[in-house]
Motif scaffolding. Sequence first.
Motif, PDB file in Angstrom:
ATOM      1  N   GLY A  36      -0.058  -9.079   1.761  1.00 57.41           N
ATOM      2  CA  GLY A  36      -1.138  -8.609   2.619  1.00 57.41           C
ATOM      3  C   GLY A  36      -2.494  -9.131   2.193  1.00 57.41           C
ATOM      4  O   GLY A  36      -3.274  -9.638   3.017  1.00 57.41           O
ATOM      5  N   TRP A  37      -2.810  -8.996   0.906  1.00 58.91           N
ATOM      6  CA  TRP A  37      -4.106  -9.471   0.410  1.00 58.91           C
ATOM      7  C   TRP A  37      -4.192 -10.989   0.462  1.00 58.91           C
ATOM      8  O   TRP A  37      -5.242 -11.557   0.787  1.00 58.91           O
ATOM      9  N   SER A  39      -2.635 -12.999   2.584  1.00 62.06           N
ATOM     10  CA  SER A  39      -2.833 -13.447   3.968  1.00 62.06           C
ATOM     11  C   SER A  39      -4.264 -13.183   4.431  1.00 62.06           C
ATOM     12  O   SER A  39      -4.839 -14.010   5.151  1.00 62.06           O
ATOM     13  N   ALA A  99      -4.328 -10.599   9.741  1.00 65.11           N
ATOM     14  CA  ALA A  99      -3.867 -10.167   8.419  1.00 65.11           C
ATOM     15  C   ALA A  99      -3.364  -8.729   8.464  1.00 65.11           C
ATOM     16  O   ALA A  99      -2.355  -8.395   7.824  1.00 65.11           O
ATOM     17  N   ARG A 103       0.381  -7.559   7.684  1.00 60.90           N
ATOM     18  CA  ARG A 103       0.630  -6.511   6.677  1.00 60.90           C
ATOM     19  C   ARG A 103       1.507  -5.405   7.246  1.00 60.90           C
ATOM     20  O   ARG A 103       2.363  -4.857   6.558  1.00 60.90           O
ATOM     21  N   PHE A 107       4.811  -8.062   5.886  1.00 57.67           N
ATOM     22  CA  PHE A 107       4.629  -7.721   4.478  1.00 57.67           C
ATOM     23  C   PHE A 107       4.665  -6.222   4.209  1.00 57.67           C
ATOM     24  O   PHE A 107       4.128  -5.765   3.202  1.00 57.67           O
ATOM     25  N   ARG A 108       5.285  -5.461   5.075  1.00 57.31           N
ATOM     26  CA  ARG A 108       5.341  -4.015   4.839  1.00 57.31           C
ATOM     27  C   ARG A 108       6.346  -3.720   3.726  1.00 57.31           C
ATOM     28  O   ARG A 108       7.288  -4.471   3.487  1.00 57.31           O
TER      29      ARG A 108
END
Length: 114
Positions: A36-37, A39, A99, A103, A107-108
Amino acid sequence: MLTETSYLTAIYVYAGAGLLVALCLAWWLGRRWGGGWTSLLVLLCAALLLTPAFPREGADTMAPALVVAAFQLLTDGMDAARHALRPLAYACGLAVVLALLLRLTVFRRRRADS
């Protein structure tokens, strides 16, 4: 003055360098931080480096908005730089939204069912 061929070559080189920087940043941060960060930072970097803007009114060619905004801000002030800052703000907003969507979907964190 730039010819059409030299202008296109310069744009291709600049865009390629911007994409290379974003890919290197993604590789470097991807090994250290979560998706997450990573991206968020990579998309913000790409938005800042690759957003185009016209250098002045009536111009036929475009330039990187970050460069145009910096030069206009330093030479003529904030009012002259608004035309380049507006696309930068939109691109950065789109990067944050993308993003956030990445997330929440890709990216969860998975729940461990026991």
